[in-house]
Design a protein around this motif. Structure first.
Motif, PDB file in Angstrom:
ATOM      1  N   THR A  81       0.821  -1.215   0.000  1.00  0.00           N
ATOM      2  CA  THR A  81       0.000   0.000   0.000  1.00  0.00           C
ATOM      3  C   THR A  81       0.852   1.261   0.000  1.00  0.00           C
ATOM      4  O   THR A  81       0.648   2.174  -0.793  1.00  0.00           O
ATOM      5  CB  THR A  81      -0.932   0.017   1.221  1.00  0.00           C
ATOM      6  N   LYS A  82       1.843   1.320   0.895  1.00  0.00           N
ATOM      7  CA  LYS A  82       2.677   2.517   1.019  1.00  0.00           C
ATOM      8  C   LYS A  82       4.147   2.227   0.750  1.00  0.00           C
ATOM      9  O   LYS A  82       4.965   3.135   0.784  1.00  0.00           O
ATOM     10  CB  LYS A  82       2.526   3.122   2.418  1.00  0.00           C
ATOM     11  N   CYS A  83       4.475   0.982   0.493  1.00  0.00           N
ATOM     12  CA  CYS A  83       5.868   0.608   0.241  1.00  0.00           C
ATOM     13  C   CYS A  83       5.882  -0.511  -0.788  1.00  0.00           C
ATOM     14  O   CYS A  83       5.984  -1.684  -0.449  1.00  0.00           O
ATOM     15  CB  CYS A  83       6.542   0.167   1.545  1.00  0.00           C
ATOM     16  N   GLY A  84       5.754  -0.137  -2.065  1.00  0.00           N
ATOM     17  CA  GLY A  84       5.685  -1.155  -3.109  1.00  0.00           C
ATOM     18  C   GLY A  84       6.258  -0.648  -4.415  1.00  0.00           C
ATOM     19  O   GLY A  84       6.857   0.416  -4.478  1.00  0.00           O
ATOM     20  N   ASN A  85       6.027  -1.417  -5.485  1.00  0.00           N
ATOM     21  CA  ASN A  85       6.501  -1.024  -6.817  1.00  0.00           C
ATOM     22  C   ASN A  85       5.323  -1.023  -7.787  1.00  0.00           C
ATOM     23  O   ASN A  85       4.155  -1.061  -7.381  1.00  0.00           O
ATOM     24  CB  ASN A  85       7.611  -1.964  -7.289  1.00  0.00           C
ATOM     25  N   PHE A  86       5.600  -1.008  -9.088  1.00  0.00           N
ATOM     26  CA  PHE A  86       4.550  -0.929 -10.099  1.00  0.00           C
ATOM     27  C   PHE A  86       3.613  -2.135 -10.084  1.00  0.00           C
ATOM     28  O   PHE A  86       2.501  -2.054 -10.624  1.00  0.00           O
ATOM     29  CB  PHE A  86       5.179  -0.800 -11.491  1.00  0.00           C
ATOM     30  N   ALA A  87       4.044  -3.237  -9.501  1.00  0.00           N
ATOM     31  CA  ALA A  87       3.225  -4.454  -9.535  1.00  0.00           C
ATOM     32  C   ALA A  87       1.877  -4.248  -8.848  1.00  0.00           C
ATOM     33  O   ALA A  87       0.906  -4.938  -9.178  1.00  0.00           O
ATOM     34  CB  ALA A  87       3.978  -5.608  -8.871  1.00  0.00           C
ATOM     35  N   ARG A  88       1.797  -3.314  -7.923  1.00  0.00           N
ATOM     36  CA  ARG A  88       0.534  -3.110  -7.209  1.00  0.00           C
ATOM     37  C   ARG A  88      -0.543  -2.496  -8.101  1.00  0.00           C
ATOM     38  O   ARG A  88      -1.724  -2.494  -7.747  1.00  0.00           O
ATOM     39  CB  ARG A  88       0.756  -2.208  -5.983  1.00  0.00           C
ATOM     40  N   PHE A  89      -0.151  -1.964  -9.270  1.00  0.00           N
ATOM     41  CA  PHE A  89      -1.132  -1.371 -10.182  1.00  0.00           C
ATOM     42  C   PHE A  89      -1.745  -2.398 -11.135  1.00  0.00           C
ATOM     43  O   PHE A  89      -2.610  -2.040 -11.944  1.00  0.00           O
ATOM     44  CB  PHE A  89      -0.477  -0.254 -11.001  1.00  0.00           C
ATOM     45  N   ILE A  90      -1.308  -3.646 -11.071  1.00  0.00           N
ATOM     46  CA  ILE A  90      -1.846  -4.664 -11.980  1.00  0.00           C
ATOM     47  C   ILE A  90      -3.305  -4.943 -11.633  1.00  0.00           C
ATOM     48  O   ILE A  90      -3.639  -5.235 -10.484  1.00  0.00           O
ATOM     49  CB  ILE A  90      -1.025  -5.965 -11.902  1.00  0.00           C
ATOM     50  N   ASN A  91      -4.172  -4.860 -12.644  1.00  0.00           N
ATOM     51  CA  ASN A  91      -5.606  -5.090 -12.439  1.00  0.00           C
ATOM     52  C   ASN A  91      -5.965  -6.562 -12.575  1.00  0.00           C
ATOM     53  O   ASN A  91      -5.237  -7.347 -13.191  1.00  0.00           O
ATOM     54  CB  ASN A  91      -6.411  -4.266 -13.451  1.00  0.00           C
ATOM     55  N   HIS A  92      -7.127  -6.893 -12.004  1.00  0.00           N
ATOM     56  CA  HIS A  92      -7.658  -8.259 -12.109  1.00  0.00           C
ATOM     57  C   HIS A  92      -8.329  -8.457 -13.459  1.00  0.00           C
ATOM     58  O   HIS A  92      -8.889  -7.536 -14.047  1.00  0.00           O
ATOM     59  CB  HIS A  92      -8.674  -8.505 -10.995  1.00  0.00           C
ATOM     60  N   SER A  93      -8.277  -9.681 -13.948  1.00  0.00           N
ATOM     61  CA  SER A  93      -9.034 -10.070 -15.142  1.00  0.00           C
ATOM     62  C   SER A  93      -9.433 -11.527 -14.993  1.00  0.00           C
ATOM     63  O   SER A  93      -8.666 -12.345 -14.485  1.00  0.00           O
ATOM     64  CB  SER A  93      -8.195  -9.875 -16.408  1.00  0.00           C
ATOM     65  N   CYS A  94     -10.659 -11.821 -15.429  1.00  0.00           N
ATOM     66  CA  CYS A  94     -11.114 -13.218 -15.422  1.00  0.00           C
ATOM     67  C   CYS A  94     -10.488 -14.013 -16.562  1.00  0.00           C
ATOM     68  O   CYS A  94     -10.555 -15.241 -16.566  1.00  0.00           O
ATOM     69  CB  CYS A  94     -12.635 -13.266 -15.521  1.00  0.00           C
ATOM     70  N   ASN A  95      -9.897 -13.317 -17.537  1.00  0.00           N
ATOM     71  CA  ASN A  95      -9.160 -13.954 -18.627  1.00  0.00           C
ATOM     72  C   ASN A  95      -7.788 -13.278 -18.720  1.00  0.00           C
ATOM     73  O   ASN A  95      -7.503 -12.540 -19.676  1.00  0.00           O
ATOM     74  CB  ASN A  95      -9.927 -13.822 -19.948  1.00  0.00           C
ATOM     75  N   PRO A  96      -6.918 -13.521 -17.735  1.00  0.00           N
ATOM     76  CA  PRO A  96      -5.667 -12.754 -17.627  1.00  0.00           C
ATOM     77  C   PRO A  96      -4.585 -13.250 -18.585  1.00  0.00           C
ATOM     78  O   PRO A  96      -4.655 -14.361 -19.108  1.00  0.00           O
ATOM     79  CB  PRO A  96      -5.252 -12.992 -16.174  1.00  0.00           C
ATOM     80  N   ASN A  97      -3.568 -12.389 -18.796  1.00  0.00           N
ATOM     81  CA  ASN A  97      -2.408 -12.799 -19.595  1.00  0.00           C
ATOM     82  C   ASN A  97      -1.211 -13.146 -18.719  1.00  0.00           C
ATOM     83  O   ASN A  97      -0.145 -13.485 -19.231  1.00  0.00           O
ATOM     84  CB  ASN A  97      -2.031 -11.707 -20.602  1.00  0.00           C
ATOM     85  N   CYS A  98      -1.389 -13.050 -17.385  1.00  0.00           N
ATOM     86  CA  CYS A  98      -0.321 -13.386 -16.439  1.00  0.00           C
ATOM     87  C   CYS A  98      -0.900 -14.153 -15.255  1.00  0.00           C
ATOM     88  O   CYS A  98      -2.124 -14.251 -15.090  1.00  0.00           O
ATOM     89  CB  CYS A  98       0.375 -12.121 -15.931  1.00  0.00           C
ATOM     90  N   TYR A  99      -0.024 -14.695 -14.449  1.00  0.00           N
ATOM     91  CA  TYR A  99      -0.437 -15.364 -13.218  1.00  0.00           C
ATOM     92  C   TYR A  99       0.623 -15.117 -12.144  1.00  0.00           C
ATOM     93  O   TYR A  99       1.788 -14.824 -12.457  1.00  0.00           O
ATOM     94  CB  TYR A  99      -0.639 -16.866 -13.433  1.00  0.00           C
ATOM     95  N   ALA A 100       0.219 -15.205 -10.899  1.00  0.00           N
ATOM     96  CA  ALA A 100       1.126 -14.986  -9.767  1.00  0.00           C
ATOM     97  C   ALA A 100       1.623 -16.327  -9.241  1.00  0.00           C
ATOM     98  O   ALA A 100       0.872 -17.310  -9.196  1.00  0.00           O
ATOM     99  CB  ALA A 100       0.421 -14.215  -8.664  1.00  0.00           C
ATOM    100  N   LYS A 101       2.895 -16.352  -8.853  1.00  0.00           N
ATOM    101  CA  LYS A 101       3.500 -17.587  -8.346  1.00  0.00           C
ATOM    102  C   LYS A 101       4.408 -17.259  -7.167  1.00  0.00           C
ATOM    103  O   LYS A 101       5.134 -16.267  -7.191  1.00  0.00           O
ATOM    104  CB  LYS A 101       4.302 -18.270  -9.454  1.00  0.00           C
ATOM    105  N   VAL A 102       4.357 -18.084  -6.146  1.00  0.00           N
ATOM    106  CA  VAL A 102       5.220 -17.915  -4.975  1.00  0.00           C
ATOM    107  C   VAL A 102       6.477 -18.754  -5.182  1.00  0.00           C
ATOM    108  O   VAL A 102       6.394 -19.962  -5.409  1.00  0.00           O
ATOM    109  CB  VAL A 102       4.501 -18.347  -3.677  1.00  0.00           C
ATOM    110  N   ILE A 103       7.647 -18.110  -5.135  1.00  0.00           N
ATOM    111  CA  ILE A 103       8.919 -18.827  -5.242  1.00  0.00           C
ATOM    112  C   ILE A 103       9.751 -18.541  -3.999  1.00  0.00           C
ATOM    113  O   ILE A 103       9.513 -17.550  -3.286  1.00  0.00           O
ATOM    114  CB  ILE A 103       9.696 -18.410  -6.510  1.00  0.00           C
TER     115      ILE A 103
END
Length: 234
Positions: free
Chosen positions: A163-185
């Motif tokens: 919220t107050k300490c992040g980068n551009f990734a926080r602006f990524i919007n949701h989509s029910c048909n997305p072109n990306c996915y999130a993964k925990v490494i």
């Protein structure tokens, strides 16, 4: 007893010979320009270019060394964790992205270069906090009038707050048909969230992924506009 100043003696190469055997004992002295030029000319004689056959041999050795490095890298990639290797590459060569107004909701993140499928796009950066702290912050953000949520759950105990300490990734919007996915490494025993591309992404195309919010009674409307839109985020 009187001490006589040692006489200056010069060698054939133009450098002064120290009669006392130690340059420090003779104090500071200025080298004549002619002597300095003579010394430099003698030095250049030793730094001449190697013969042409030596240069050809050196280039061949360099090419051989590079090919060996590429083979080692390919074998390393096959035996090592590919996620870790990709993450290190992402740190040294970040994707060109920009955030601007989105037709989905408010601000969004867009690609400024073509991105191939199955590539790391960006890491979701923020503060790692516990669930208790996340609940307290969520209430405080509501009181401050911050309507958007930038909290991303890593596991049962850890949440990333961008919220107050992040980068551009926080602006990524949701989509029910997305072109990306999130993964925990896991990198150096620390869990990180990285956004991967599901498919080829064109220049100026918006980056999206499925938020996968838990099902709740109070619904949040989805504005992605895709054909298979579920209607709600949760």
């Amino acid at each position: 007893t009187s001490f006589s100043t040692p006489k200056k003696k010069k060698r054939d190469d133009g450098m002064r010979e120290h009669v006392t055997g130690c340059a420090r004992s003779e104090g500071y002295y200025k080298i004549d320009k002619k002597d300095k030029l003579k010394y430099l000319n003698n030095s250049r004689a030793f730094a001449e270019e190697p013969p042409a056959d030596t240069q050809v041999r050196t280039r061949a050795e360099l090419n051989l060394r590079r090919s060996e490095q590429r083979r080692l890298l390919s074998s390393f990639t096959g035996s090592c964790d590919s996620d870790l290797l990709k993450f290190n590459q992402l740190k040294f060569r970040k994707k060109k992205l920009k955030f601007c107004k989105s037709h989905i909701h408010d601000w969004g993140l867009f690609a400024m270069e073509p991105i191939a499928a199955d590539e790391m796009v960006i890491e979701y950066v923020g503060q790692n906090i516990r669930q208790v702290i996340a609940d307290m912050r969520e209430k405080r953000y509501e009181d401050e009038g911050i309507g958007s949520s930038y909290m991303f759950r890593v596991d049962h105990d850890t949440i990333i707050d961008a919220t107050k300490c992040g980068n551009f990734a926080r602006f990524i919007n949701h989509s029910c048909n997305p072109n990306c996915y999130a993964k925990v490494i896991t990198v150096e025993s620390q869990k990180k969230i990285v956004i991967y591309s599901k498919q080829h992404i064109n220049v100026n195309e918006e980056i999206t992924y499925d938020y996968k919010f838990p099902i709740e009674d109070v619904k949040i409307p989805c504005l992605c506009g895709s054909e298979n839109c579920r209607g709600t985020l949760n």
